[in-house]
Scaffold this motif. Structure first.
Motif, PDB file in Angstrom:
ATOM      1  N   ARG A 127     -32.911 -32.936  12.053  1.00  0.00           N
ATOM      2  CA  ARG A 127     -34.143 -33.489  12.602  1.00  0.00           C
ATOM      3  C   ARG A 127     -33.852 -34.242  13.908  1.00  0.00           C
ATOM      4  N   ARG A 128     -32.799 -35.054  13.905  1.00  0.00           N
ATOM      5  CA  ARG A 128     -32.446 -35.800  15.112  1.00  0.00           C
ATOM      6  C   ARG A 128     -32.060 -34.859  16.257  1.00  0.00           C
ATOM      7  N   ALA A 129     -31.299 -33.813  15.939  1.00  0.00           N
ATOM      8  CA  ALA A 129     -30.881 -32.857  16.974  1.00  0.00           C
ATOM      9  C   ALA A 129     -32.091 -32.130  17.562  1.00  0.00           C
ATOM     10  N   VAL A 130     -33.012 -31.701  16.706  1.00  0.00           N
ATOM     11  CA  VAL A 130     -34.206 -30.997  17.189  1.00  0.00           C
ATOM     12  C   VAL A 130     -35.062 -31.921  18.043  1.00  0.00           C
ATOM     13  N   MET A 131     -35.194 -33.176  17.639  1.00  0.00           N
ATOM     14  CA  MET A 131     -35.974 -34.131  18.438  1.00  0.00           C
ATOM     15  C   MET A 131     -35.323 -34.333  19.811  1.00  0.00           C
ATOM     16  N   ARG A 132     -34.017 -34.444  19.847  1.00  0.00           N
ATOM     17  CA  ARG A 132     -33.321 -34.583  21.137  1.00  0.00           C
ATOM     18  C   ARG A 132     -33.529 -33.334  21.997  1.00  0.00           C
ATOM     19  N   LEU A 133     -33.435 -32.168  21.370  1.00  0.00           N
ATOM     20  CA  LEU A 133     -33.641 -30.923  22.113  1.00  0.00           C
ATOM     21  C   LEU A 133     -35.047 -30.838  22.689  1.00  0.00           C
ATOM     22  N   ARG A 134     -36.025 -31.286  21.938  1.00  0.00           N
ATOM     23  CA  ARG A 134     -37.405 -31.262  22.436  1.00  0.00           C
ATOM     24  C   ARG A 134     -37.567 -32.208  23.627  1.00  0.00           C
ATOM     25  N   ARG A 135     -36.911 -33.368  23.572  1.00  0.00           N
ATOM     26  CA  ARG A 135     -36.977 -34.294  24.706  1.00  0.00           C
ATOM     27  C   ARG A 135     -36.292 -33.676  25.926  1.00  0.00           C
ATOM     28  N   ILE A 136     -35.155 -33.038  25.688  1.00  0.00           N
ATOM     29  CA  ILE A 136     -34.438 -32.379  26.791  1.00  0.00           C
ATOM     30  C   ILE A 136     -35.293 -31.273  27.389  1.00  0.00           C
ATOM     31  N   LYS A 137     -35.944 -30.504  26.531  1.00  0.00           N
ATOM     32  CA  LYS A 137     -36.822 -29.433  27.005  1.00  0.00           C
ATOM     33  C   LYS A 137     -37.926 -30.001  27.894  1.00  0.00           C
ATOM     34  N   GLY A 138     -38.515 -31.111  27.481  1.00  0.00           N
ATOM     35  CA  GLY A 138     -39.549 -31.759  28.289  1.00  0.00           C
ATOM     36  C   GLY A 138     -39.004 -32.240  29.621  1.00  0.00           C
ATOM     37  N   GLN A 139     -37.787 -32.777  29.591  1.00  0.00           N
ATOM     38  CA  GLN A 139     -37.165 -33.234  30.837  1.00  0.00           C
ATOM     39  C   GLN A 139     -36.907 -32.062  31.781  1.00  0.00           C
ATOM     40  N   VAL A 140     -36.458 -30.943  31.239  1.00  0.00           N
ATOM     41  CA  VAL A 140     -36.195 -29.761  32.065  1.00  0.00           C
ATOM     42  C   VAL A 140     -37.500 -29.248  32.679  1.00  0.00           C
ATOM     43  N   GLN A 141     -38.550 -29.217  31.882  1.00  0.00           N
ATOM     44  CA  GLN A 141     -39.840 -28.759  32.407  1.00  0.00           C
ATOM     45  C   GLN A 141     -40.353 -29.691  33.507  1.00  0.00           C
ATOM     46  N   ALA A 142     -40.188 -30.991  33.315  1.00  0.00           N
ATOM     47  CA  ALA A 142     -40.607 -31.956  34.335  1.00  0.00           C
ATOM     48  C   ALA A 142     -39.771 -31.799  35.604  1.00  0.00           C
ATOM     49  N   LEU A 143     -38.489 -31.555  35.434  1.00  0.00           N
ATOM     50  CA  LEU A 143     -37.616 -31.353  36.589  1.00  0.00           C
ATOM     51  C   LEU A 143     -38.012 -30.085  37.345  1.00  0.00           C
ATOM     52  N   GLU A 144     -38.313 -29.027  36.620  1.00  0.00           N
ATOM     53  CA  GLU A 144     -38.739 -27.781  37.257  1.00  0.00           C
ATOM     54  C   GLU A 144     -40.019 -28.005  38.065  1.00  0.00           C
ATOM     55  N   ARG A 145     -40.990 -28.712  37.469  1.00  0.00           N
ATOM     56  CA  ARG A 145     -42.237 -28.999  38.191  1.00  0.00           C
ATOM     57  C   ARG A 145     -41.952 -29.827  39.450  1.00  0.00           C
ATOM     58  N   ALA A 146     -41.053 -30.794  39.320  1.00  0.00           N
ATOM     59  CA  ALA A 146     -40.727 -31.652  40.457  1.00  0.00           C
ATOM     60  C   ALA A 146     -40.108 -30.842  41.595  1.00  0.00           C
ATOM     61  N   VAL A 147     -39.241 -29.914  41.260  1.00  0.00           N
ATOM     62  CA  VAL A 147     -38.618 -29.066  42.287  1.00  0.00           C
ATOM     63  C   VAL A 147     -39.681 -28.197  42.955  1.00  0.00           C
ATOM     64  N   GLU A 148     -40.546 -27.596  42.145  1.00  0.00           N
ATOM     65  CA  GLU A 148     -41.600 -26.736  42.690  1.00  0.00           C
ATOM     66  C   GLU A 148     -42.550 -27.510  43.595  1.00  0.00           C
ATOM     67  N   GLU A 149     -42.771 -28.794  43.283  1.00  0.00           N
ATOM     68  CA  GLU A 149     -43.687 -29.616  44.067  1.00  0.00           C
ATOM     69  C   GLU A 149     -43.020 -30.230  45.298  1.00  0.00           C
ATOM     70  N   GLY A 150     -41.711 -30.022  45.438  1.00  0.00           N
ATOM     71  CA  GLY A 150     -41.008 -30.553  46.598  1.00  0.00           C
ATOM     72  C   GLY A 150     -40.746 -32.049  46.511  1.00  0.00           C
ATOM     73  N   THR A 151     -40.516 -32.535  45.325  1.00  0.00           N
ATOM     74  CA  THR A 151     -40.247 -33.960  45.114  1.00  0.00           C
ATOM     75  C   THR A 151     -39.003 -34.390  45.884  1.00  0.00           C
ATOM     76  N   ASP A 152     -39.020 -35.631  46.328  1.00  0.00           N
ATOM     77  CA  ASP A 152     -37.911 -36.216  47.075  1.00  0.00           C
ATOM     78  C   ASP A 152     -36.592 -36.081  46.300  1.00  0.00           C
ATOM     79  N   CYS A 153     -35.522 -35.819  47.023  1.00  0.00           N
ATOM     80  CA  CYS A 153     -34.204 -35.594  46.402  1.00  0.00           C
ATOM     81  C   CYS A 153     -33.740 -36.778  45.558  1.00  0.00           C
ATOM     82  N   SER A 154     -34.011 -37.988  46.000  1.00  0.00           N
ATOM     83  CA  SER A 154     -33.548 -39.145  45.226  1.00  0.00           C
ATOM     84  C   SER A 154     -34.207 -39.180  43.852  1.00  0.00           C
ATOM     85  N   LEU A 155     -35.467 -38.795  43.768  1.00  0.00           N
ATOM     86  CA  LEU A 155     -36.143 -38.739  42.473  1.00  0.00           C
ATOM     87  C   LEU A 155     -35.619 -37.582  41.616  1.00  0.00           C
TER      88      LEU A 155
END
Length: 95
Positions: free
Chosen positions: A9-37
């Motif tokens: 359960r703990r591993a799956v919860m961590r994986l879901r958080r990581i998945k959300g972080q990856v999706q947010a990072l992908e959106r940020a790259v597509e939107e041209g977010t500043d490199c420092s962010l």
């Protein structure tokens, strides 16, 4: 691999958080977010992955050495204490 239901359960919860972080990072790259962010998000993602690695490693070590404790009840070294000491050292390197 985590074997107990709680470890899974703990591993799956961590994986879901990581998945959300990856999706947010992908959106940020597509939107041209500043490199420092972007770098900040990447560092958070790396920390999350390292946290998952530490948790799976901890589970693996406890499973691997936990049976030794039962086999040798009068052992001079407590495997739980040794595992905790090793995990403390590893967590510093995984940050």
């Amino acid at each position: 691999m985590p074997h107990s239901p709680e470890d899974k359960r703990r591993a799956v919860m961590r994986l879901r958080r990581i998945k959300g972080q990856v999706q947010a990072l992908e959106r940020a790259v597509e939107e041209g977010t500043d490199c420092s962010l972007l770098l900040q998000q990447i560092a958070a993602l790396r920390g999350a992955a390292n946290g998952l690695m530490a948790e799976v490693l901890d589970s693996h070590l406890r499973e691997l050495f936990g049976t030794q404790k039962e086999d040798t009840p009068h052992a001079a070294v407590d495997p739980d204490v040794e595992i905790e000491a090793l995990m403390k050292i590893l967590r510093t390197y995984l940050k």
